[in-house]
Design a protein around this motif. Structure first.
Motif, PDB file in Angstrom:
ATOM      1  N   ASP A  11       0.861  -1.182   0.000  1.00 38.84           N
ATOM      2  CA  ASP A  11       0.000   0.000   0.000  1.00 38.84           C
ATOM      3  C   ASP A  11       0.897   1.232   0.000  1.00 38.84           C
TER       4      ASP A  11
ATOM      5  N   ALA B 128       0.361   4.209  -1.069  1.00 43.74           N
ATOM      6  CA  ALA B 128      -0.330   5.490  -0.829  1.00 43.74           C
ATOM      7  C   ALA B 128       0.208   6.578  -1.757  1.00 43.74           C
TER       8      ALA B 128
ATOM      9  N   ARG C 178      -9.292  -4.158  -1.522  1.00 42.44           N
ATOM     10  CA  ARG C 178      -9.858  -3.258  -2.534  1.00 42.44           C
ATOM     11  C   ARG C 178      -9.712  -1.801  -2.093  1.00 42.44           C
ATOM     12  N   TYR C 179     -10.082  -1.555  -0.844  1.00 44.07           N
ATOM     13  CA  TYR C 179     -10.038  -0.191  -0.326  1.00 44.07           C
ATOM     14  C   TYR C 179     -10.104  -0.244   1.191  1.00 44.07           C
ATOM     15  N   TYR C 180      -9.791   0.871   1.835  1.00 48.53           N
ATOM     16  CA  TYR C 180      -9.931   0.951   3.287  1.00 48.53           C
ATOM     17  C   TYR C 180     -10.389   2.351   3.633  1.00 48.53           C
TER      18      TYR C 180
ATOM     19  N   ASP D 170     -10.422  10.640   6.707  1.00 48.66           N
ATOM     20  CA  ASP D 170     -10.955  11.563   5.695  1.00 48.66           C
ATOM     21  C   ASP D 170     -11.620  10.860   4.521  1.00 48.66           C
ATOM     22  N   GLY D 171     -11.904   9.574   4.643  1.00 52.91           N
ATOM     23  CA  GLY D 171     -12.665   8.909   3.590  1.00 52.91           C
ATOM     24  C   GLY D 171     -12.033   7.609   3.107  1.00 52.91           C
ATOM     25  N   LEU D 172     -12.704   6.964   2.134  1.00 50.54           N
ATOM     26  CA  LEU D 172     -12.228   5.697   1.596  1.00 50.54           C
ATOM     27  C   LEU D 172     -11.031   5.927   0.668  1.00 50.54           C
ATOM     28  N   LYS D 173     -10.091   4.995   0.701  1.00 54.24           N
ATOM     29  CA  LYS D 173      -8.913   5.064  -0.171  1.00 54.24           C
ATOM     30  C   LYS D 173      -8.704   3.723  -0.864  1.00 54.24           C
ATOM     31  N   LEU D 174      -8.245   3.789  -2.108  1.00 53.28           N
ATOM     32  CA  LEU D 174      -7.910   2.564  -2.837  1.00 53.28           C
ATOM     33  C   LEU D 174      -6.760   1.845  -2.145  1.00 53.28           C
TER      34      LEU D 174
ATOM     35  N   ALA E 296      -6.116  -2.787  -5.811  1.00 58.40           N
ATOM     36  CA  ALA E 296      -6.512  -2.079  -7.031  1.00 58.40           C
ATOM     37  C   ALA E 296      -5.302  -1.860  -7.937  1.00 58.40           C
TER      38      ALA E 296
END
Lengths: 265, 265
Positions: A122, A124, A154-156, A160-164, A168
């Motif tokens: 990951d 980022a 897939r995502y986490y 501050d929101g969902l991230k790939l 992916a």
């Protein structure tokens, strides 16, 4: 009632989305989880933290969790990077790394000159157009490209929101090179099995608790463990209609799971 | 001899990798291709340029090719963005755009407020971690995510090396959202058919010439056209062992293809 919680000797806990929600500034603990971990330790149950976290070394990751109040040590963590290092050494593989800067020290003892495989984690902010092109060129230049992926999520969810997630980007490279990655980390069976071995508990007496219906719950069940999904982290109501994976139980959060398990002891 | 080149009335030419190699500063023509286009036009054969190019408006793209010496006009180009605009209008879709800055003007007449679909093109430097997360969040927030992809190419060649194409990023979003994208552009049958209709030539009398074994050659053959692969652009020797697609012919470059076709007339 709560048959899923009986005859348990060991617990595997996912970390992100179960213990805490990650995000800028280190993230925030999920209500009740700090106490739940302490109660597990006081109960005599065996415990491993089984994470696909690859944004930091285990040392740094554990330090962050300790800072949030968790009773956790490096020796209790099963994570993909050390498992990948074992594979690299066994097969004389020299990796090109597409990972988070903070994970690089986990590969300190590994020869990385003249790479003959790519490791993707990951990464980022390191998932830049340039870095993805570079990893792709390394792979497509090999006669038989070897791509090792630290997880296939897939995502986490971050604060501050969902991230790939790494899965992916793994798929992007798989498609571009027409290959299949080797996955180290959940849901790979070998990964759960090494966590069980480290704990010294057979699959039938262990429960995996996670927020990922496929990688935590489905992966654990395929190894003969029970899998419980928490309704925290990346959990979405549509998970409860998943076409393939049916958890042994749903719980609102880790604290509730531990309540039920300890009542059954 | 050269049966593949007989009874031809129209040609579809892929552009990148056939006419020129793209790259910084606009790219460079492939030797013989400028003259080959002029010879096609002088021969009376019908001609369309059939491209998945989505890094620029057709106007800008054509201007660049004219600057490289090619006899080409906007009206001769079949490209994905205008085809996508027709679909958006037909289905009342309002797109979130993950495309190259220079493509945005193609969507000038389209309502983009409160998006109910995502359009992905070859966004190149716009394929940032932040932009991919944003497109993902738009999709995952929909009850039934709609992803429209301008092509599904794996990679292409620029003067400074191979680059991941839109298909790789399409796969990343497909996997993260557990959906299948709708592809506009090659190898979609509708796209080739509209190019044939614009040319007024039936598939049986048309040849597609491209450097992409799957998207150019395979796609055209599935529509009943002949498909010829050039050994320029992204061509790799391993293409000649492709498990599914067998071109009607290989040629070293466009100039050679046109030599053979014109000899047969």
């Amino acid at each position: 009632m709560a048959a899923w919680a009986r005859a348990v000797r060991g617990l595997l806990l996912d970390v992100s989305g179960v213990l805490y929600d990650s995000g800028d500034g280190g993230g925030v603990p999920i209500a009740g989880s700090v106490e739940a971990v302490s109660r597990i330790k006081a109960s005599g149950l065996k415990l491993r933290f089984c994470t696909n976290e690859t944004q930091a070394t285990r040392e740094k990751f554990v330090k962050k969790l300790q800072g949030l109040g968790f009773d956790i040590s490096v020796a209790e963590v099963t994570a993909p990077a050390p498992a990948a290092c074992r594979i690299l050494k066994e097969r004389n593989l020299r990796p090109h790394l597409l990972v988070h800067d903070d994970l690089v020290p986990e590969f300190a003892g590994i020869d990385k000159a003249n790479p003959n495989c790519v490791i993707i984690g990951d990464a980022a902010e390191n998932f830049t157009y340039a870095n993805l092109n570079e990893a792709f060129r390394v792979l497509i230049g090999m006669e038989k490209p070897v791509l090792i992926s630290l997880g296939r999520g897939r995502y986490y969810k971050e604060t501050d929101g969902l991230k790939l997630d790494v899965g992916a980007y793994m798929k992007a490279l798989e498609y571009a090179c027409d290959i299949e990655a080797e996955v180290v980390g959940k849901p790979a069976g070998m990964f759960f099995e090494s966590a069980l071995a480290e704990m010294g508990v057979p699959a039938q007496q262990a429960i995996m608790i996670g927020d990922d219906i496929v990688n935590d719950v489905g992966g654990a069940q395929r190894c003969g463990m029970r899998g419980v999904q928490v309704r925290t982290g990346k959990y979405r109501p549509s998970d409860e209609n998943h076409p393939h994976v049916k958890p042994d139980a749903y719980v609102n959060n880790l604290a509730e799971a531990i309540d039920v398990i300890l009542q059954q002891m």
